[in-house]
Scaffold this active site. Structure first.
Site, PDB file in Angstrom:
ATOM      1  N   ASN A  13     -35.937  59.182 -70.472  1.00  8.82           N
ATOM      2  CA  ASN A  13     -36.032  57.919 -71.205  1.00  8.82           C
ATOM      3  C   ASN A  13     -37.316  57.238 -70.734  1.00  8.82           C
ATOM      4  O   ASN A  13     -37.354  56.690 -69.637  1.00  8.82           O
ATOM      5  CB  ASN A  13     -34.801  57.052 -70.895  1.00  8.82           C
ATOM      6  CG  ASN A  13     -34.907  55.666 -71.507  1.00  8.82           C
ATOM      7  OD1 ASN A  13     -35.798  55.405 -72.305  1.00  8.82           O
ATOM      8  ND2 ASN A  13     -33.988  54.785 -71.134  1.00  8.82           N
ATOM      9  N   TRP A  14     -38.341  57.347 -71.569  1.00  5.56           N
ATOM     10  CA  TRP A  14     -39.651  56.814 -71.150  1.00  5.56           C
ATOM     11  C   TRP A  14     -39.703  55.286 -71.173  1.00  5.56           C
ATOM     12  O   TRP A  14     -40.660  54.688 -70.668  1.00  5.56           O
ATOM     13  CB  TRP A  14     -40.753  57.359 -72.060  1.00  5.56           C
ATOM     14  CG  TRP A  14     -41.118  58.796 -71.819  1.00  5.56           C
ATOM     15  CD1 TRP A  14     -40.461  59.700 -71.014  1.00  5.56           C
ATOM     16  CD2 TRP A  14     -42.230  59.506 -72.385  1.00  5.56           C
ATOM     17  NE1 TRP A  14     -41.085  60.917 -71.055  1.00  5.56           N
ATOM     18  CE2 TRP A  14     -42.183  60.824 -71.896  1.00  5.56           C
ATOM     19  CE3 TRP A  14     -43.247  59.149 -73.267  1.00  5.56           C
ATOM     20  CZ2 TRP A  14     -43.124  61.788 -72.253  1.00  5.56           C
ATOM     21  CZ3 TRP A  14     -44.182  60.106 -73.628  1.00  5.56           C
ATOM     22  CH2 TRP A  14     -44.118  61.418 -73.118  1.00  5.56           C
ATOM     23  N   LYS A  15     -38.709  54.669 -71.820  1.00  9.67           N
ATOM     24  CA  LYS A  15     -38.702  53.201 -71.970  1.00  9.67           C
ATOM     25  C   LYS A  15     -40.041  52.754 -72.578  1.00  9.67           C
ATOM     26  O   LYS A  15     -40.624  53.486 -73.380  1.00  9.67           O
ATOM     27  CB  LYS A  15     -38.405  52.529 -70.637  1.00  9.67           C
ATOM     28  CG  LYS A  15     -37.137  53.090 -69.996  1.00  9.67           C
ATOM     29  CD  LYS A  15     -36.584  52.248 -68.909  1.00  9.67           C
ATOM     30  CE  LYS A  15     -35.337  52.930 -68.361  1.00  9.67           C
ATOM     31  NZ  LYS A  15     -34.532  52.081 -67.511  1.00  9.67           N
ATOM     32  N   HIS A  98     -28.359  51.277 -75.006  1.00 10.38           N
ATOM     33  CA  HIS A  98     -28.821  51.206 -73.612  1.00 10.38           C
ATOM     34  C   HIS A  98     -28.624  49.781 -73.110  1.00 10.38           C
ATOM     35  O   HIS A  98     -28.772  48.821 -73.872  1.00 10.38           O
ATOM     36  CB  HIS A  98     -30.306  51.610 -73.537  1.00 10.38           C
ATOM     37  CG  HIS A  98     -30.774  51.796 -72.131  1.00 10.38           C
ATOM     38  ND1 HIS A  98     -31.104  50.727 -71.324  1.00 10.38           N
ATOM     39  CD2 HIS A  98     -30.930  52.911 -71.366  1.00 10.38           C
ATOM     40  CE1 HIS A  98     -31.460  51.178 -70.133  1.00 10.38           C
ATOM     41  NE2 HIS A  98     -31.361  52.507 -70.128  1.00 10.38           N
ATOM     42  N   GLU A 100     -30.443  47.892 -71.533  1.00  6.30           N
ATOM     43  CA  GLU A 100     -31.596  47.006 -71.741  1.00  6.30           C
ATOM     44  C   GLU A 100     -31.624  46.465 -73.170  1.00  6.30           C
ATOM     45  O   GLU A 100     -32.162  45.384 -73.419  1.00  6.30           O
ATOM     46  CB  GLU A 100     -32.896  47.760 -71.380  1.00  6.30           C
ATOM     47  CG  GLU A 100     -33.036  47.884 -69.867  1.00  6.30           C
ATOM     48  CD  GLU A 100     -33.799  49.116 -69.370  1.00  6.30           C
ATOM     49  OE1 GLU A 100     -34.463  49.798 -70.175  1.00  6.30           O
ATOM     50  OE2 GLU A 100     -33.704  49.395 -68.151  1.00  6.30           O
ATOM     51  N   GLU A 169     -24.141  54.767 -67.299  1.00  5.95           N
ATOM     52  CA  GLU A 169     -25.269  54.199 -66.553  1.00  5.95           C
ATOM     53  C   GLU A 169     -24.843  52.882 -65.920  1.00  5.95           C
ATOM     54  O   GLU A 169     -24.874  51.835 -66.591  1.00  5.95           O
ATOM     55  CB  GLU A 169     -26.439  53.931 -67.502  1.00  5.95           C
ATOM     56  CG  GLU A 169     -26.939  55.163 -68.219  1.00  5.95           C
ATOM     57  CD  GLU A 169     -28.417  55.060 -68.548  1.00  5.95           C
ATOM     58  OE1 GLU A 169     -29.137  55.989 -68.188  1.00  5.95           O
ATOM     59  OE2 GLU A 169     -28.849  54.058 -69.120  1.00  5.95           O
ATOM     60  N   GLY A 175     -33.085  51.789 -62.409  1.00  7.86           N
ATOM     61  CA  GLY A 175     -34.380  51.311 -61.919  1.00  7.86           C
ATOM     62  C   GLY A 175     -34.338  50.695 -60.531  1.00  7.86           C
ATOM     63  O   GLY A 175     -35.323  50.123 -60.070  1.00  7.86           O
ATOM     64  N   SER A 211     -31.327  55.843 -61.522  1.00  8.40           N
ATOM     65  CA  SER A 211     -32.056  56.266 -60.327  1.00  8.40           C
ATOM     66  C   SER A 211     -31.833  57.736 -59.955  1.00  8.40           C
ATOM     67  O   SER A 211     -31.749  58.080 -58.768  1.00  8.40           O
ATOM     68  CB  SER A 211     -31.715  55.356 -59.146  1.00  8.40           C
ATOM     69  OG  SER A 211     -32.124  54.029 -59.409  1.00  8.40           O
ATOM     70  N   GLY A 232     -34.803  57.866 -66.216  1.00  8.57           N
ATOM     71  CA  GLY A 232     -35.841  56.898 -66.565  1.00  8.57           C
ATOM     72  C   GLY A 232     -37.117  57.164 -65.797  1.00  8.57           C
ATOM     73  O   GLY A 232     -37.928  58.032 -66.141  1.00  8.57           O
TER      74      GLY A 232
HETATM   75  P1  PGA Z   1     -33.824  55.039 -64.090  1.00  9.33           P
HETATM   76  O1  PGA Z   1     -33.417  54.652 -65.606  1.00  9.33           O
HETATM   77  O2  PGA Z   1     -33.698  56.529 -63.956  1.00  9.33           O
HETATM   78  O3  PGA Z   1     -35.234  54.539 -63.947  1.00  9.33           O
HETATM   79  O4  PGA Z   1     -32.865  54.328 -63.198  1.00  9.33           O
HETATM   80  C1  PGA Z   1     -32.349  55.279 -66.249  1.00  9.33           C
HETATM   81  C2  PGA Z   1     -32.148  54.674 -67.615  1.00  9.33           C
HETATM   82  O5  PGA Z   1     -32.286  53.446 -67.755  1.00  9.33           O
HETATM   83  O6  PGA Z   1     -31.845  55.380 -68.588  1.00  9.33           O
END
Ligand code: PGA
Length: 249
Positions: A13-15, A98, A100, A169, A175, A211, A232
């Site tokens: 997931n490149w965000k 997600h 976010e 998640e 993150g 993470s 991520g």
């Molecule tokens: P992260 O993000 O691996 O940076 O914790 C995972 C995600 O939000 O899908």
């Protein structure tokens, strides 16, 4: 009886990260994914880079997808991107719900359900995220919150639900550099699986996200109900992402 796991899925997931230049390095490296990798692999990139991803990754073992989808088909919806458009760019996956998006865009369980339907009706696999906040975790509400999110997905027809993938998640692990304890994640995954099985959906794939790094991924993948990872930060580092994907267990 030992449950036979489905093929592991490692999804990046490149965000909202990337540039044509940086992506080219990453995507070129992902072309090296071959049958020696013990998993299916994909990257969910920002919309403007879907075409670039399709150019680099076509005919490779690594697939690509998006990070959101409109639940609408077409019309005067400024800023929205439809499932049909994603399909035209060859998306195999789309992340839905997600945290976010739930947090910063007010997405509700109902929006999430409509987006799952939009994805499936365009032959795109929705990767549906569920998870609890730190506050909910600390007040022992995790099971309840996740159950509610999962039950909301299960209000959809089972023919749609069976085409989805779930990603657990925990929001506090995303993150943060502090992943969930793999035993704890296993407990949640097992609960999610039981709920799906109870509704007649037996083969649901359940990823863990939050993470995931090369040095902790093995411990998650060794768990019987963890079928892969939504990655991520580590998906933006080619070596780390390939290291996660090449784990055997
Ligand atoms: P992260 O993000 O691996 O940076 O914790 C995972 C995600 O939000 O899908």
């Amino acid at each position: 009886m030992i449950k036979k796991k489905s093929t592991r899925l490692i999804l990046g997931n490149w965000k909202m990260f990337g540039s044509f230049f940086d992506n080219a390095y990453l995507l070129n490296g992902l072309k090296s994914v071959d049958d020696s990798f013990y998993c299916d692999m994909g990257v969910c990139v920002p919309y403007p880079y879907l075409f670039q991803a399709s150019l680099f990754l076509q005919n490779s073992k690594c697939s690509w997808g998006a990070q959101d989808i409109s639940f609408r088909t077409s019309g005067p919806y400024t800023g929205e991107v439809s499932g049909a458009m994603l399909r035209e760019f060859g998306c195999k996956w789309v992340i839905v719900g997600h945290s976010e998006r739930r947090l910063f865009h007010g997405e509700t369980d109902l929006d999430v359900s409509k987006k799952i339907e939009a994805a499936v009706s365009n032959n795109i696999v929705p990767v549906v995220c569920v998870g609890e906040t730190l506050e909910q975790y600390e007040s022992n509400e995790s099971l309840q919150i996740i159950e509610k999110q999962v039950n909301s997905i299960l209000e959809l027809d089972s023919s749609i639900v069976s085409k989805a993938i779930v990603s657990y998640e925990p929001i506090w692990a995303i993150g943060s550099g502090c992943p969930a304890n793999p035993d704890y994640a296993q407990k949640i995954h097992s609960m999610i699986r039981e709920i799906f099985i109870g509704k007649g959906v037996n083969n649901i794939k359940i990823l863990y996200g939050g993470s995931v790094k090369p040095d902790n991924a093995f411990d998650f993948f060794a768990m019987p109900d963890i079928d892969g990872a939504l990655v991520g930060r580590s998906s933006l580092d080619l070596e780390d992402f390939l290291a996660i994907a090449s784990i055997k267990c």
